[in-house]
Design a protein around this motif. Structure first.
Motif, PDB file in Angstrom:
ATOM      1  N   LEU A 143      59.297  37.730  45.022  1.00  0.00           N
ATOM      2  CA  LEU A 143      59.088  36.754  46.074  1.00  0.00           C
ATOM      3  C   LEU A 143      57.932  35.813  45.772  1.00  0.00           C
ATOM      4  CD1 LEU A 143      59.495  39.001  49.238  1.00  0.00           C
ATOM      5  CD2 LEU A 143      61.207  37.601  48.124  1.00  0.00           C
ATOM      6  N   MET A 144      57.168  36.089  44.718  1.00  0.00           N
ATOM      7  CA  MET A 144      55.967  35.318  44.469  1.00  0.00           C
ATOM      8  C   MET A 144      55.956  34.787  43.050  1.00  0.00           C
ATOM      9  SD  MET A 144      53.481  38.131  46.162  1.00  0.00           S
ATOM     10  CE  MET A 144      54.298  39.326  45.137  1.00  0.00           C
ATOM     11  N   ALA A 145      55.396  33.639  42.869  1.00  0.00           N
ATOM     12  CA  ALA A 145      55.276  33.055  41.540  1.00  0.00           C
ATOM     13  C   ALA A 145      53.941  33.442  40.936  1.00  0.00           C
ATOM     14  CB  ALA A 145      55.380  31.529  41.627  1.00  0.00           C
ATOM     15  N   ALA A 146      53.930  33.610  39.626  1.00  0.00           N
ATOM     16  CA  ALA A 146      52.681  33.948  38.957  1.00  0.00           C
ATOM     17  C   ALA A 146      51.745  32.762  38.967  1.00  0.00           C
ATOM     18  CB  ALA A 146      52.980  34.367  37.512  1.00  0.00           C
ATOM     19  N   ALA A 147      50.452  33.032  38.907  1.00  0.00           N
ATOM     20  CA  ALA A 147      49.467  31.962  38.917  1.00  0.00           C
ATOM     21  C   ALA A 147      48.319  32.337  38.000  1.00  0.00           C
ATOM     22  CB  ALA A 147      48.950  31.721  40.336  1.00  0.00           C
ATOM     23  N   ASN A 148      47.574  31.331  37.553  1.00  0.00           N
ATOM     24  CA  ASN A 148      46.433  31.601  36.704  1.00  0.00           C
ATOM     25  C   ASN A 148      45.313  32.240  37.504  1.00  0.00           C
ATOM     26  OD1 ASN A 148      47.598  30.450  34.422  1.00  0.00           O
ATOM     27  ND2 ASN A 148      46.979  28.390  35.058  1.00  0.00           N
ATOM     28  N   PRO A 149      44.628  33.224  36.943  1.00  0.00           N
ATOM     29  CA  PRO A 149      43.531  33.855  37.676  1.00  0.00           C
ATOM     30  C   PRO A 149      42.342  32.918  37.816  1.00  0.00           C
ATOM     31  CG  PRO A 149      43.616  34.680  35.434  1.00  0.00           C
ATOM     32  CD  PRO A 149      44.838  33.824  35.608  1.00  0.00           C
ATOM     33  N   ALA A 150      41.490  33.192  38.795  1.00  0.00           N
ATOM     34  CA  ALA A 150      40.304  32.379  39.003  1.00  0.00           C
ATOM     35  C   ALA A 150      39.329  32.609  37.849  1.00  0.00           C
ATOM     36  CB  ALA A 150      39.645  32.760  40.324  1.00  0.00           C
ATOM     37  N   PRO A 151      38.551  31.590  37.516  1.00  0.00           N
ATOM     38  CA  PRO A 151      37.605  31.739  36.413  1.00  0.00           C
ATOM     39  C   PRO A 151      36.623  32.879  36.671  1.00  0.00           C
ATOM     40  CG  PRO A 151      37.824  29.436  37.070  1.00  0.00           C
ATOM     41  CD  PRO A 151      38.534  30.252  38.094  1.00  0.00           C
ATOM     42  N   ALA A 152      36.289  33.600  35.630  1.00  0.00           N
ATOM     43  CA  ALA A 152      35.318  34.689  35.738  1.00  0.00           C
ATOM     44  C   ALA A 152      34.804  34.986  34.341  1.00  0.00           C
ATOM     45  CB  ALA A 152      35.958  35.941  36.345  1.00  0.00           C
ATOM     46  N   SER A 153      33.722  35.704  34.255  1.00  0.00           N
ATOM     47  CA  SER A 153      33.150  36.025  32.956  1.00  0.00           C
ATOM     48  C   SER A 153      33.959  37.124  32.279  1.00  0.00           C
ATOM     49  CB  SER A 153      31.701  36.481  33.126  1.00  0.00           C
ATOM     50  OG  SER A 153      31.661  37.743  33.764  1.00  0.00           O
ATOM     51  N   GLN A 154      33.853  37.181  30.959  1.00  0.00           N
ATOM     52  CA  GLN A 154      34.562  38.195  30.191  1.00  0.00           C
ATOM     53  C   GLN A 154      34.121  39.591  30.608  1.00  0.00           C
ATOM     54  OE1 GLN A 154      36.872  37.216  28.067  1.00  0.00           O
ATOM     55  NE2 GLN A 154      37.461  39.144  27.112  1.00  0.00           N
ATOM     56  N   ASP A 155      32.824  39.771  30.839  1.00  0.00           N
ATOM     57  CA  ASP A 155      32.310  41.078  31.248  1.00  0.00           C
ATOM     58  C   ASP A 155      32.908  41.511  32.582  1.00  0.00           C
ATOM     59  OD1 ASP A 155      30.773  41.268  28.999  1.00  0.00           O
ATOM     60  OD2 ASP A 155      28.909  40.612  29.953  1.00  0.00           O
ATOM     61  N   GLN A 156      33.067  40.570  33.495  1.00  0.00           N
ATOM     62  CA  GLN A 156      33.653  40.893  34.802  1.00  0.00           C
ATOM     63  C   GLN A 156      35.119  41.281  34.646  1.00  0.00           C
ATOM     64  OE1 GLN A 156      33.219  37.832  37.784  1.00  0.00           O
ATOM     65  NE2 GLN A 156      34.755  38.752  39.127  1.00  0.00           N
ATOM     66  N   TRP A 157      35.832  40.566  33.770  1.00  0.00           N
ATOM     67  CA  TRP A 157      37.241  40.909  33.523  1.00  0.00           C
ATOM     68  C   TRP A 157      37.351  42.336  32.996  1.00  0.00           C
ATOM     69  CZ3 TRP A 157      38.710  35.892  30.385  1.00  0.00           C
ATOM     70  CH2 TRP A 157      38.778  34.808  31.271  1.00  0.00           C
ATOM     71  N   ALA A 181      40.711  47.622  22.151  1.00  0.00           N
ATOM     72  CA  ALA A 181      41.714  47.443  21.089  1.00  0.00           C
ATOM     73  C   ALA A 181      42.487  46.129  21.229  1.00  0.00           C
ATOM     74  CB  ALA A 181      42.691  48.615  21.107  1.00  0.00           C
ATOM     75  N   ILE A 182      42.312  45.431  22.344  1.00  0.00           N
ATOM     76  CA  ILE A 182      43.047  44.180  22.578  1.00  0.00           C
ATOM     77  C   ILE A 182      42.442  43.059  21.734  1.00  0.00           C
ATOM     78  CG2 ILE A 182      43.647  42.430  24.295  1.00  0.00           C
ATOM     79  CD1 ILE A 182      43.596  44.685  26.397  1.00  0.00           C
ATOM     80  N   LYS A 183      43.257  42.447  20.912  1.00  0.00           N
ATOM     81  CA  LYS A 183      42.793  41.371  20.044  1.00  0.00           C
ATOM     82  C   LYS A 183      43.352  40.005  20.463  1.00  0.00           C
ATOM     83  CE  LYS A 183      40.733  44.506  17.636  1.00  0.00           C
ATOM     84  NZ  LYS A 183      39.268  44.688  17.813  1.00  0.00           N
ATOM     85  N   GLU A 184      44.307  40.021  21.386  1.00  0.00           N
ATOM     86  CA  GLU A 184      44.927  38.773  21.828  1.00  0.00           C
ATOM     87  C   GLU A 184      44.017  38.034  22.802  1.00  0.00           C
ATOM     88  OE1 GLU A 184      48.943  39.355  23.235  1.00  0.00           O
ATOM     89  OE2 GLU A 184      49.049  41.283  22.205  1.00  0.00           O
ATOM     90  N   PRO A 185      44.132  36.712  22.882  1.00  0.00           N
ATOM     91  CA  PRO A 185      43.356  35.954  23.880  1.00  0.00           C
ATOM     92  C   PRO A 185      43.847  36.288  25.289  1.00  0.00           C
ATOM     93  CG  PRO A 185      44.948  34.530  22.759  1.00  0.00           C
ATOM     94  CD  PRO A 185      44.947  35.840  22.020  1.00  0.00           C
ATOM     95  N   VAL A 186      42.917  36.398  26.216  1.00  0.00           N
ATOM     96  CA  VAL A 186      43.275  36.742  27.595  1.00  0.00           C
ATOM     97  C   VAL A 186      42.691  35.716  28.549  1.00  0.00           C
ATOM     98  CG1 VAL A 186      43.436  39.212  27.118  1.00  0.00           C
ATOM     99  CG2 VAL A 186      41.265  38.241  27.876  1.00  0.00           C
ATOM    100  N   ASN A 187      43.258  35.682  29.756  1.00  0.00           N
ATOM    101  CA  ASN A 187      42.792  34.733  30.765  1.00  0.00           C
ATOM    102  C   ASN A 187      42.625  35.445  32.101  1.00  0.00           C
ATOM    103  OD1 ASN A 187      41.960  32.301  31.827  1.00  0.00           O
ATOM    104  ND2 ASN A 187      44.033  31.650  32.358  1.00  0.00           N
ATOM    105  N   GLY A 188      41.920  36.573  32.075  1.00  0.00           N
ATOM    106  CA  GLY A 188      41.673  37.294  33.308  1.00  0.00           C
ATOM    107  C   GLY A 188      41.845  38.792  33.155  1.00  0.00           C
ATOM    108  N   SER A 189      41.358  39.533  34.154  1.00  0.00           N
ATOM    109  CA  SER A 189      41.433  40.994  34.102  1.00  0.00           C
ATOM    110  C   SER A 189      42.872  41.487  34.114  1.00  0.00           C
ATOM    111  CB  SER A 189      40.663  41.599  35.277  1.00  0.00           C
ATOM    112  OG  SER A 189      41.177  41.142  36.515  1.00  0.00           O
ATOM    113  N   GLU A 190      43.762  40.745  34.773  1.00  0.00           N
ATOM    114  CA  GLU A 190      45.167  41.167  34.827  1.00  0.00           C
ATOM    115  C   GLU A 190      45.802  41.133  33.448  1.00  0.00           C
ATOM    116  OE1 GLU A 190      47.072  38.842  37.893  1.00  0.00           O
ATOM    117  OE2 GLU A 190      45.305  39.112  39.153  1.00  0.00           O
ATOM    118  N   ASP A 191      45.440  40.157  32.618  1.00  0.00           N
ATOM    119  CA  ASP A 191      45.925  40.120  31.239  1.00  0.00           C
ATOM    120  C   ASP A 191      45.434  41.350  30.471  1.00  0.00           C
ATOM    121  OD1 ASP A 191      47.270  37.790  31.575  1.00  0.00           O
ATOM    122  OD2 ASP A 191      45.905  36.524  30.425  1.00  0.00           O
ATOM    123  N   LEU A 192      44.154  41.693  30.683  1.00  0.00           N
ATOM    124  CA  LEU A 192      43.598  42.869  30.010  1.00  0.00           C
ATOM    125  C   LEU A 192      44.329  44.138  30.421  1.00  0.00           C
ATOM    126  CD1 LEU A 192      39.751  42.186  30.232  1.00  0.00           C
ATOM    127  CD2 LEU A 192      41.128  42.240  28.151  1.00  0.00           C
TER     128      LEU A 192
END
Length: 203
Positions: A143-157, A181-192
């Motif tokens: 029912l919901m579309a994905a969206a980009n997470p709000a900006p945050a620091s890497q440490d917070q993610w 072990a994650i080597k890919e670029p991420v854009n938020g804690s959900e990606d991690l």
């Protein structure tokens, strides 16, 4: 029974959400597969829900579609599987992969999910096989579309991702190792969280 909730997403701290409805804030526990599809904080959201009442707590669980909720309800009927473990299962494996694993008797895939040992995996296969016999894994769209997470620091993610993995049943050392072990670029804690779960399922 509360079967559905629509309101404004106030907080997103996996696996817990806070949704405001007519001035009231509802705490909702959701699997990561639902959280991945959430919009940004401050946006409207609709979830299908399952309400659990215990002697010591009342907990509302939310899902992006009716099919995922149906699987959650089927899981908590299995001997030895409570709501917390059912949520971990739905967070650690896609619905179609779980259904395929049950149909194929693939316990090796199931034991990679946190909290699932060999005996529990075998019990899931035995007790869920008939219930999932005619299961349609793509019959209901989110029912919901994905969206980009709000900006945050890497440490917070990293902190948020580790906290979510621990809440899902992983040990702190396992969570930290999976994220490191994650080597890919991420854009938020959900990606991690998504990549960490994916990596651990492959082990």
């Amino acid at each position: 029974m509360i079967g559905r909730i629509s309101g404004t997403l106030l907080e997103k701290l996996p696996p817990e959400l806070l949704i405001e409805v007519n001035g009231l804030g509802y705490e909702v526990h959701a699997p990561m597969t639902t959280i991945y599809a959430l919009p940004e904080v401050g946006q409207g959201v609709t979830l299908h829900t399952h309400f659990v009442v215990r002697e010591d707590a009342q907990i509302l669980y939310g899902f992006s579609d009716k099919q995922q909720r149906a699987l959650f309800r089927a899981l908590i009927k299995v001997s030895g599987v409570g709501p917390k473990l059912a949520l971990a299962i739905l967070s650690g494996i896609e619905t179609d992969t779980f259904v395929r694993s049950v149909h194929d008797g693939d316990s090796a895939t199931l034991v990679r999910i946190p909290g699932i040992g060999k005996k529990t995996a075998e019990r899931l296969i035995v007790e869920m096989k008939d219930r999932l016999k005619e299961w349609q894994v793509d019959s209901d769209l989110p029912l919901m579309a994905a969206a980009n997470p709000a900006p945050a620091s890497q440490d917070q993610w990293i902190q948020e991702a580790e906290g979510a993995l621990i809440a899902l049943g992983y040990k702190p050392t396992e969570a930290a190792k999976a994220i490191a072990a994650i080597k890919e670029p991420v854009n938020g804690s959900e990606d991690l969280i998504r990549l960490a779960l994916k990596g651990m399922l492959k082990q």
